[in-house]
Write an enzyme that holds these catalytic residues in place. Sequence first.
Site, short mmCIF file in Angstrom:
data_model
loop_
_atom_site.label_atom_id
_atom_site.label_comp_id
_atom_site.label_asym_id
_atom_site.label_seq_id
_atom_site.Cartn_x
_atom_site.Cartn_y
_atom_site.Cartn_z
N LYS A 113 0.82 -1.22 0.00
CA LYS A 113 0.00 0.00 0.00
C LYS A 113 0.86 1.28 0.00
CE LYS A 113 -3.96 -2.32 2.13
NZ LYS A 113 -5.09 -2.22 3.07
N GLU A 170 -9.11 -10.05 -8.54
CA GLU A 170 -8.17 -8.96 -8.29
C GLU A 170 -6.95 -9.06 -9.20
OE1 GLU A 170 -9.59 -8.65 -3.60
OE2 GLU A 170 -7.56 -9.35 -4.04
N1 UDP Z 1 -10.02 -0.60 6.74
C1 UDP Z 1 -10.11 0.62 7.39
N2 UDP Z 1 -10.87 0.69 8.54
C2 UDP Z 1 -11.56 -0.38 9.04
C3 UDP Z 1 -11.46 -1.61 8.36
C4 UDP Z 1 -10.70 -1.69 7.21
O1 UDP Z 1 -9.51 1.61 6.96
O2 UDP Z 1 -12.22 -0.25 10.08
C5 UDP Z 1 -9.19 -0.69 5.51
C6 UDP Z 1 -7.87 -1.42 5.73
O3 UDP Z 1 -6.88 -0.80 4.93
C7 UDP Z 1 -8.19 -2.82 5.24
C8 UDP Z 1 -9.13 -2.51 4.07
O4 UDP Z 1 -9.91 -1.43 4.52
O5 UDP Z 1 -7.02 -3.53 4.85
C9 UDP Z 1 -10.05 -3.64 3.66
O6 UDP Z 1 -10.75 -4.10 4.80
P1 UDP Z 1 -10.93 -5.65 5.10
O7 UDP Z 1 -11.93 -5.78 6.17
O8 UDP Z 1 -11.20 -6.36 3.79
O9 UDP Z 1 -9.52 -6.09 5.70
P2 UDP Z 1 -8.35 -6.97 5.06
O10 UDP Z 1 -8.99 -8.05 4.23
O11 UDP Z 1 -7.49 -6.02 4.24
O12 UDP Z 1 -7.59 -7.52 6.24
#
Ligand code: UDP
Length: 139
Positions: free
Chosen positions: A11, A128
Amino acid sequence: MQSDFTFSIIKPNAVRTGKTGPILSMINEAGFEISAIKMVKMTLSQAETFYEVHRGRPFFEGLVEFMSSGPVVVMILRHENAIDDFRKLIGATDPAKAEPGTIRKIFAVSVQMNAVHGSDSFENAAKEADYFFSGIERF
Ligand code: UDP
Ligand code: MG
């Protein structure tokens, strides 16, 4: 169904602060093989499409703004049991809850700026990977 590949993004926060090399090194040491890799800067609308499933969540606007704020490194990674093993390597979404030694524990600066993305299912990894890479860019 298990997948032998996953899709990942380093990122903007991690790329910007010079963590691309150290993160790739951890991915390599964990046994993942790079089958596609490039640096891209998403537009806001491309980031919205990528995170479409999260549209409407309170963190969506901030997330897509952040993900389009600078270059990212996108990758397809090969490994047996790739999806689960990669999510273990990166750790929990919230770095405060991530296991010691995981990529997010080491490089995340917040829940939003958590250094790396890893696909959560076979279907999403395929989708993706196809979003970013054409056939002649993956090996
Ligand atoms: N994210 C955020 N706030 C939250 C939850 C998620 O900013 O409360 C962001 C974070 O960068 C995360 C992305 O959104 O990696 C996608 O969320 P997901 O729940 O899919 O988590 P991941 O699969 O990336 O662990
Ligand atoms: Mg996710």
